[in-house]
Design a protein around this motif. Sequence first.
Motif, PDB file in Angstrom:
ATOM      1  N   UNK A   1      47.509  25.286  69.281  1.00  0.00           N
ATOM      2  CA  UNK A   1      47.159  24.471  70.446  1.00  0.00           C
ATOM      3  C   UNK A   1      45.644  24.348  70.605  1.00  0.00           C
ATOM      4  N   UNK A   2      45.225  23.466  71.515  1.00  0.00           N
ATOM      5  CA  UNK A   2      43.791  23.194  71.659  1.00  0.00           C
ATOM      6  C   UNK A   2      43.047  24.273  72.433  1.00  0.00           C
TER       7      UNK A   2
ATOM      8  N   UNK B   1      45.845  31.786  71.352  1.00  0.00           N
ATOM      9  CA  UNK B   1      45.909  30.341  71.572  1.00  0.00           C
ATOM     10  C   UNK B   1      46.963  30.025  72.621  1.00  0.00           C
ATOM     11  N   UNK B   2      46.740  28.950  73.368  1.00  0.00           N
ATOM     12  CA  UNK B   2      47.691  28.608  74.420  1.00  0.00           C
ATOM     13  C   UNK B   2      47.762  27.099  74.624  1.00  0.00           C
TER      14      UNK B   2
ATOM     15  N   UNK C   1      57.231  21.252  77.783  1.00  0.00           N
ATOM     16  CA  UNK C   1      57.929  20.111  77.173  1.00  0.00           C
ATOM     17  C   UNK C   1      56.938  19.126  76.564  1.00  0.00           C
ATOM     18  N   UNK C   2      55.878  18.837  77.305  1.00  0.00           N
ATOM     19  CA  UNK C   2      54.879  17.887  76.814  1.00  0.00           C
ATOM     20  C   UNK C   2      54.169  18.407  75.563  1.00  0.00           C
ATOM     21  N   UNK C   3      53.764  19.671  75.600  1.00  0.00           N
ATOM     22  CA  UNK C   3      52.936  20.208  74.521  1.00  0.00           C
ATOM     23  C   UNK C   3      53.733  20.570  73.270  1.00  0.00           C
TER      24      UNK C   3
ATOM     25  N   UNK D   1      56.578  27.989  69.722  1.00  0.00           N
ATOM     26  CA  UNK D   1      56.721  28.934  70.825  1.00  0.00           C
ATOM     27  C   UNK D   1      55.481  28.889  71.718  1.00  0.00           C
ATOM     28  N   UNK D   2      55.714  28.997  73.022  1.00  0.00           N
ATOM     29  CA  UNK D   2      54.626  28.973  74.001  1.00  0.00           C
ATOM     30  C   UNK D   2      54.886  30.013  75.078  1.00  0.00           C
TER      31      UNK D   2
END
Length: 203
Positions: free
Chosen positions: A13-14, A54-55, A76-78, A169-170
Amino acid sequence: MNVKIAQVAKQLPKYSCTTEEILPLLNVWLEGQEPRFVKKITKLFEGAAVNKRYSIMNPLEVFKATSFEEKNNIYCREVILLGEQVLSKALAKANWSPHSLDYIITVSCTGVMIPSLDAYLINKMNLRQDIVRLPVTEMGCVAGISGLIYAKNFLEANPGKRAALITVEAPTATFQLDDFSMANMVSAAIFGDGAACCLLSSH
């Protein structure tokens, strides 16, 4: 039938945060807890051997008291974005077209999506409408290996086919501010967000 891994890819992720940057946020979050407990959790983060996490959301957002619905909407978006990026990266490395995939497995247990991630990827990446789908959820740390086993079994039974396994996974989306259990603390200290893709073939 010989099944081979054709290519692998990862996508981060960014947002990212070092342990040194997280500790001040940790102190704010744990304000009001017993000093011994705060010191114990601080040492847990410092000793986790994770230099950078990272997140999918800004670290400040992670420590805000947002609702489950708000965090799940971010999830859901990411994850759709990460899933598309990592699958595109793997396909490019393997020189495969999206249309050549016969089987898609998506793995995630850190959010709720209906329909599942694979349905979004089929539409966004113009995958075949008759592609075989398998969403894998609620299996925790063994889900990726389970996904590989499912792909291997499918390909062994179907010569000349191709499969994509996408794991996203988040855990920052499931982080609970009001949970001061050691399970939540250890999870927060060692886990980060990200995606990986494995392409397999029985050609």
